[in-house]
Design an enzyme around this catalytic site. Sequence first.
Site, PDB file in Angstrom:
ATOM      1  N   GLU A  97     -42.708 -72.436  32.733  1.00  0.00           N
ATOM      2  CA  GLU A  97     -43.137 -72.941  31.417  1.00  0.00           C
ATOM      3  C   GLU A  97     -44.648 -73.198  31.448  1.00  0.00           C
ATOM      4  OE1 GLU A  97     -41.282 -73.229  28.811  1.00  0.00           O
ATOM      5  OE2 GLU A  97     -39.266 -73.956  29.278  1.00  0.00           O
ATOM      6  N   ALA A 109     -38.871 -78.498  36.955  1.00  0.00           N
ATOM      7  CA  ALA A 109     -38.839 -79.942  36.715  1.00  0.00           C
ATOM      8  C   ALA A 109     -38.213 -80.622  37.925  1.00  0.00           C
ATOM      9  CB  ALA A 109     -37.991 -80.218  35.472  1.00  0.00           C
ATOM     10  N   GLU A 120     -32.742 -72.548  35.048  1.00  0.00           N
ATOM     11  CA  GLU A 120     -32.086 -73.718  34.449  1.00  0.00           C
ATOM     12  C   GLU A 120     -30.597 -73.493  34.222  1.00  0.00           C
ATOM     13  OE1 GLU A 120     -34.994 -72.541  33.656  1.00  0.00           O
ATOM     14  OE2 GLU A 120     -36.407 -74.116  33.079  1.00  0.00           O
ATOM     15  N   GLY A 139     -39.593 -75.227  34.820  1.00  0.00           N
ATOM     16  CA  GLY A 139     -40.776 -75.883  34.256  1.00  0.00           C
ATOM     17  C   GLY A 139     -42.067 -75.280  34.802  1.00  0.00           C
TER      18      GLY A 139
HETATM   19  N1  3HC Z   1     -36.299 -80.909  41.822  1.00  0.00           N
HETATM   20  C1  3HC Z   1     -36.090 -81.796  42.819  1.00  0.00           C
HETATM   21  N2  3HC Z   1     -35.881 -81.430  44.091  1.00  0.00           N
HETATM   22  C2  3HC Z   1     -35.898 -80.111  44.358  1.00  0.00           C
HETATM   23  C3  3HC Z   1     -36.117 -79.141  43.380  1.00  0.00           C
HETATM   24  C4  3HC Z   1     -36.327 -79.580  42.045  1.00  0.00           C
HETATM   25  N3  3HC Z   1     -36.564 -78.732  41.049  1.00  0.00           N
HETATM   26  N4  3HC Z   1     -36.078 -77.930  43.957  1.00  0.00           N
HETATM   27  C5  3HC Z   1     -35.844 -78.135  45.252  1.00  0.00           C
HETATM   28  N5  3HC Z   1     -35.749 -79.451  45.506  1.00  0.00           N
HETATM   29  C6  3HC Z   1     -35.552 -80.097  46.810  1.00  0.00           C
HETATM   30  C7  3HC Z   1     -34.210 -79.749  47.432  1.00  0.00           C
HETATM   31  O1  3HC Z   1     -33.189 -80.627  46.992  1.00  0.00           O
HETATM   32  C8  3HC Z   1     -34.519 -79.921  48.903  1.00  0.00           C
HETATM   33  O2  3HC Z   1     -34.505 -81.289  49.176  1.00  0.00           O
HETATM   34  P1  3HC Z   1     -33.986 -81.847  50.584  1.00  0.00           P
HETATM   35  O3  3HC Z   1     -34.893 -81.240  51.608  1.00  0.00           O
HETATM   36  O4  3HC Z   1     -34.089 -83.308  50.449  1.00  0.00           O
HETATM   37  O5  3HC Z   1     -32.577 -81.348  50.714  1.00  0.00           O
HETATM   38  C9  3HC Z   1     -35.964 -79.445  49.020  1.00  0.00           C
HETATM   39  O6  3HC Z   1     -36.504 -79.541  47.704  1.00  0.00           O
HETATM   40  C10 3HC Z   1     -36.122 -78.012  49.495  1.00  0.00           C
HETATM   41  O7  3HC Z   1     -35.297 -77.189  48.691  1.00  0.00           O
HETATM   42  P2  3HC Z   1     -34.478 -75.959  49.308  1.00  0.00           P
HETATM   43  O8  3HC Z   1     -33.777 -76.405  50.531  1.00  0.00           O
HETATM   44  O9  3HC Z   1     -33.671 -75.384  48.208  1.00  0.00           O
HETATM   45  O10 3HC Z   1     -35.676 -74.999  49.730  1.00  0.00           O
HETATM   46  P3  3HC Z   1     -35.741 -73.426  49.702  1.00  0.00           P
HETATM   47  O11 3HC Z   1     -37.063 -73.091  50.256  1.00  0.00           O
HETATM   48  O12 3HC Z   1     -34.522 -72.841  50.319  1.00  0.00           O
HETATM   49  O13 3HC Z   1     -35.704 -72.994  48.154  1.00  0.00           O
HETATM   50  C11 3HC Z   1     -36.331 -73.112  45.835  1.00  0.00           C
HETATM   51  C12 3HC Z   1     -36.748 -73.334  47.308  1.00  0.00           C
HETATM   52  C13 3HC Z   1     -36.089 -71.626  45.581  1.00  0.00           C
HETATM   53  C14 3HC Z   1     -37.433 -73.608  44.963  1.00  0.00           C
HETATM   54  C15 3HC Z   1     -35.016 -73.886  45.578  1.00  0.00           C
HETATM   55  O14 3HC Z   1     -35.181 -75.218  46.017  1.00  0.00           O
HETATM   56  C16 3HC Z   1     -34.609 -73.947  44.136  1.00  0.00           C
HETATM   57  O15 3HC Z   1     -34.016 -73.011  43.636  1.00  0.00           O
HETATM   58  N6  3HC Z   1     -34.912 -75.078  43.465  1.00  0.00           N
HETATM   59  C17 3HC Z   1     -34.486 -75.311  42.109  1.00  0.00           C
HETATM   60  C18 3HC Z   1     -35.354 -74.561  41.133  1.00  0.00           C
HETATM   61  C19 3HC Z   1     -34.925 -74.869  39.740  1.00  0.00           C
HETATM   62  O16 3HC Z   1     -33.750 -74.876  39.411  1.00  0.00           O
HETATM   63  N7  3HC Z   1     -35.889 -75.109  38.854  1.00  0.00           N
HETATM   64  C20 3HC Z   1     -35.619 -75.421  37.497  1.00  0.00           C
HETATM   65  C21 3HC Z   1     -35.465 -76.898  37.345  1.00  0.00           C
HETATM   66  S1  3HC Z   1     -34.950 -77.352  35.736  1.00  0.00           S
HETATM   67  C22 3HC Z   1     -36.360 -77.234  34.819  1.00  0.00           C
HETATM   68  O17 3HC Z   1     -37.397 -76.869  35.288  1.00  0.00           O
HETATM   69  C23 3HC Z   1     -36.210 -77.676  33.380  1.00  0.00           C
HETATM   70  C24 3HC Z   1     -37.407 -77.306  32.578  1.00  0.00           C
HETATM   71  O18 3HC Z   1     -37.157 -76.117  31.901  1.00  0.00           O
HETATM   72  C25 3HC Z   1     -37.673 -78.385  31.576  1.00  0.00           C
END
Ligand code: 3HC
Length: 718
Positions: free
Chosen positions: A102, A60, A122, A99
């Site tokens: 999901e 998400a 998450e 997500g």
């Molecule tokens: N939402 C918004 N922005 C995100 C994001 C997300 N889910 N994931 C990454 N970004 C952004 C980062 O803030 C960063 O932004 P910036 O360049 O402005 O600083 C940019 O994307 C690149 O991210 P990284 O520097 O972390 O890039 P990497 O290549 O090193 O890593 C990744 C990529 C492994 C995907 C890492 O970004 C990550 O772990 N992201 C979070 C993944 C996550 O937690 N997903 C679950 C979200 S909650 C959810 O899905 C709820 C659902 O169940 C309803």
Amino acid sequence: MVDYSVNGSVAVLMVNNPPVNALGHAVRVGLKTGIERGAKDSRVRSIIIIGKGQTFPAGADIREFGKPSKEPWLTAVGNLIKTCSKPVVAAIHGTCLGGGLEIALFSHYRIAVSSARVGFPEVTLGLLPGAGGSQRLSRLTGLPVAMEMISSGRHVPARKAKEYGIIDEIVSGDLLKTALKFAQEVQSRPFKDRCLRYKVVPNADRVEEYASAALTQVKKKYKGFEAPVACVQAVRSSAELSYEEGMKRERDLFLQLGQSGQAKAQQYAFFAERAVTKWQMPGGSYKTAKPLPVRSTAVIGAGTMGSGIAVCLLSAGLPVYLLEQNEKFLQSGVKLIESIMAGSVKLGKVSMETAKRAATLLKPTLSYDDIKDVDLVIEAVFENLDIKKEVFSKLDKICKPSAILCTNTSTIDINRISSATSRPEKVVGTHFFAPAYHMKLLENIYGTKTSPEAVATVMKLGKTINKVPVLVKSCHGFLANRMNAPFSSEAIFLVEEGASPQEVDQVNEDFGMPMGPFKVRDLSGIDISWRINREVAKVLGTSITKETRFLGGNRYCGLNDDFYDKGRYGRKTGKGWYLYEKVGGKTAVADPEAEEIINSYRQSRGIVKRKITPQEIFERQFYSAINEGFRILEEGICNMPEEIDISWIYGFSYPKYRGGPMFYASQIGLQRVYDRICHYHETCPYSIHWVPNRLLKKLAENNVPFTQWANHVSKSKM
Ligand code: 3HC
């Protein structure tokens, strides 16, 4: 945000939301529209969901959290996929997370390239899967795997995911082409039974046993975190409740967590960790400065820190010359490296191949001549300016002109060290935290003459060796140790006045620090702090005696010295502030002898013991550190509060679910923090660290929101 195209009889929904194809509102709308269109399109017999660029949706859009949610929700999009009249194939590459997973689990088939990773991270944001993931994953993988995956947030490599049953096929070659072929093949197969909702959870009758094992584990491993426990409970309900009831239970837990302070803090920490990579210094920034290539390295000094640093470099595949002044020290360093590597293999932190390769990359040497061609040197000798200057003067003469010369100092101003060279622009601080192979913070420090190129090189090196690098400007103690100084001084003052080490430690541990300050002192060695105090006195042109009550105009407590005099150095001697089961033991128990030392110290100085409340213990340690944090910001030692918070999280294991000391202060309210600091300034005289900081006062008076602090920092610097 989602491109719709038709290739033969297959509709392709290409998610296009760089950089990570997060499932923000526009993407959800695009997927909904795409599925509806594909279902109606008479040319189409199956549908592919795929990500453009580097990844399948990685979750998400976290930036939308906390804002009013806009329909369609992810679950509604998922339900459309699930009930689609045509089979839907998720074609996965990159990171299919949260997500994203999901969406993949709602799809009827999942194929992935071998480099892909899947997971529900998450929990690392203080949440749990919010669209039924906890109910559907267990139906595929069974309860133990689902509980472990969801409560750890681990990214699972594609091959392992296939073993678990999450991925149907690992594919090679061009993903879209392979997916088109796969999607054509499945058109003739019945696919309604592919819907996970109708599967039964394997071994559901053993749910009690699995859940209790998982709960015991997560409570130990993620002490203080709320989300991992809720994750286990959500998965548990997949076996105990009907699918609909389980979905509702997951939703309730998700909303509960979402409103908690922990989720807010953990999401802040996620973005803070990324914000600190966008470093700036006079004359350059992450945007303008290019790192130099680092293909070979040298570490000077094979003591505990030097060996730990060598392990970090070797584990990342970098060749390391380990240099010492005599064979005995060199061999003991090599042995230490071997034993750290063996321990890491045993714990599964490092693979056997990496350890074997590291052994071939390590080059122990006694000769400076051997290191003349390396790209980067890290000096890790004793924390003494004269010795460090001597080393840097030698490095200056021997190393090639382009070499970056780093010092692993924890306190000494980089400018004083670089003055021993003819190339101060190449000199930079790389402060590792003990144990260097384990702690993730790398505090990089620039001096007045350090070039942005040298900084870019060590910031990149930090990432390469799997650290979290934070850049700060040089000053005595830099960021982390400057803030730690009042924090740990106050701990000793509290004991001097009447608290016991156990009481102080308990308050810290209850707050979420993994160890109280006295257990930390016993671990790092009372002899070490004794020696550091003498070094400080030397720099100040004075010495420490039994009568010393002030050092450099600051309050000084000699309790540590009394423990040192009794040979109680901490764990290494089996006793320090605590008693241990043996020399080198780990189990700390209160010791009447230690209490006696403290009592007689108080008596000899006429101190009348008083009762100290947990609140006072907490405030005096943490608020004095926060006050110093604002001073650091005001002086421009760092640029934003995020740099302070990340330093504490990764340098001192500050609980991530509290965000960091500066974020925590913003949650308490700056006016309250400021008032308490003023109170202690009056009640605890003789400590410079209680002088209320002007920037803090200004931000408190103007009620400036946390996100605006950094703007006021630069204004106050002008
Ligand atoms: N939402 C918004 N922005 C995100 C994001 C997300 N889910 N994931 C990454 N970004 C952004 C980062 O803030 C960063 O932004 P910036 O360049 O402005 O600083 C940019 O994307 C690149 O991210 P990284 O520097 O972390 O890039 P990497 O290549 O090193 O890593 C990744 C990529 C492994 C995907 C890492 O970004 C990550 O772990 N992201 C979070 C993944 C996550 O937690 N997903 C679950 C979200 S909650 C959810 O899905 C709820 C659902 O169940 C309803």
